[in-house]
Design an enzyme around this catalytic site. Structure first.
Site, mmCIF file in Angstrom:
data_model
loop_
_atom_site.group_PDB
_atom_site.id
_atom_site.type_symbol
_atom_site.label_atom_id
_atom_site.label_comp_id
_atom_site.label_asym_id
_atom_site.label_seq_id
_atom_site.Cartn_x
_atom_site.Cartn_y
_atom_site.Cartn_z
ATOM 1 N N ARG A 229 0.847 -1.191 0.000
ATOM 2 C CA ARG A 229 0.000 0.000 0.000
ATOM 3 C C ARG A 229 0.886 1.246 0.000
ATOM 4 N NH1 ARG A 229 -3.622 -2.464 -1.572
ATOM 5 N NH2 ARG A 229 -5.658 -2.799 -0.638
ATOM 6 N N HIS A 277 -1.265 0.803 -9.564
ATOM 7 C CA HIS A 277 -1.961 -0.040 -8.585
ATOM 8 C C HIS A 277 -2.726 -1.165 -9.281
ATOM 9 C CE1 HIS A 277 -4.070 -0.302 -4.424
ATOM 10 N NE2 HIS A 277 -4.026 -1.488 -5.001
#
Ligand code: NDP
Ligand code: OXD
Length: 314
Positions: A229, A277
């Site tokens: 993350r 991502h």
């Protein structure tokens, strides 16, 4: 209506269609459409707008449509309900592909040959280390970290892993907790981060941690790969460490702010490889089926799988 689909950042329609096919006897509604809040028993969420799930008095379970649940934990108006995350073979395989691809890319210096090709330069002047001479350290030895570590081992890398509690993975040196973090970092040339974002891991990938990575590796400096993350990393520290040689290169799939703002210096840094991502991708086909099966289990009084511990945040 039974299942509320609350998604931002991904196309909603394929999920709604998939749930309607799998659960034909239920009302499925997407956030934004009109519905009676008392009818909602289940939510399928990916980055729902914070606060948008408040006031669902009959909610039983929130299903995260991804492996990570920080998007749920960061909503301070999340209603009381069980939280279930995704553990999915397809997602795990995609994540491991990404990790292996980028470890190999740094091992084989592919960015350099891309540049040589652009300039039509034929130059083979650099020694290529073998995979077994390169030490990869995987932070996070959960479902994805263990799979990636095993596949890296198969490629020949010298692999270790680090987790919160002690883990045993055949053929892989394992380290646990803050006490063993220093020893883990000291033997790491390529640091692969597959940690969840929690209160304990936020900002962990910072200058002080990078400074503890191995300095004598065969790649000419430590490399960072973060597919966990963005909140795990301090981007100003990554840039500064790339400038002064504390880091040699970085592959980043996740960012402090997503989408990565156009004025971020990461976009144009020659030692940074960026992906949007998408190291792993949640497929409505396979994850939709899992949610339907979990609902069946729940209603049959069987224990749910992959329930999140809200105290730990993952
Ligand atoms: P798991 O919950 O299975 O594993 C998490 C691992 O992290 C465990 O080994 C856990 O330790 C370790 N961990 C957690 N907190 C700490 C801590 N404070 N210190 C040390 N280790 C810690 O998760 P998954 O493997 O399924 O997924 C990992 C993450 O990958 C997700 O949370 C998500 O953020 C990210 N992800 C990113 C994707 C992308 O497209 N970029 C796609 C899918 C996932 P322990 O073993 O002791 O519990
Ligand atoms: C996930 C993700 O957590 O896609 O599954 O980031």
């Amino acid at each position: 209506m039974n299942l509320l689909v609350a998604i931002t950042g991904w196309e909603v329609e394929p999920w709604v269609e998939r749930f309607r096919r799998l659960l034909p006897d239920r009302d499925i509604v997407a956030l934004g459409e009109p519905f009676d809040r008392r009818d909602v028993r289940y939510v399928a969420s990916w980055k729902h707008p914070p606060g948008s799930l408040a006031g669902l008095p009959n909610l039983d379970v929130i299903f995260s449509l991804g492996a990570g649940v920080d998007h749920l934990m960061n909503d301070d108006r999340l209603p009381e309900a069980l939280i279930v995350r995704v553990v999915d073979e397809d997602l795990t395989n995609r994540m491991s592909e990404y990790v292996v691809l980028h470890c190999l890319m740094h091992l084989r210096q592919q960015r350099r040959y891309d540049e040589q090709q652009r300039q039509k330069i034929w130059l083979d002047d650099r020694f290529q280390p073998a995979a077994h001479e390169v030490k990869v350290g995987v932070m996070g030895l959960g479902v994805i970290g263990q799979d990636a570590a095993r596949k890296l081992k198969t490629m020949g890398f010298d692999v270790a892993g680090w987790s919160r509690s002690p883990r045993v993975v055949e053929g892989i040196a394992t380290f646990a907790g803050e006490k063993e973090l220093g020893a883990f970092l000291a033997r790491t040339d390529i640091l692969v981060c597959l940690l969840p974002l929690t209160a304990a891991t936020r900002g962990l990938l910072n200058r002080s941690l990078f400074a503890k990575l191995a300095r004598d590796g065969r790649l000419g400096g430590p490399v960072l790969i973060n597919a966990g993350r963005g909140g795990l990393q301090v981007e100003a520290d990554i840039l500064a460490c790339l400038e002064d040689g504390t880091l040699k290169a970085a592959t980043l799939d996740v960012f402090e702010t997503e989408p990565l703002p156009p004025d971020s210096p990461l976009w144009t840094h020659p030692a940074v490889t960026i992906t949007p991502h998408n190291a792993g991708m949640s497929s409505p086909e396979s994850i939709g089926a899992q949610v339907a099966e979990q609902i069946r289990r729940f209603e049959a009084g069987e224990p749910l799988r992959n329930v999140v511990n809200p105290q730990l945040g993952y």
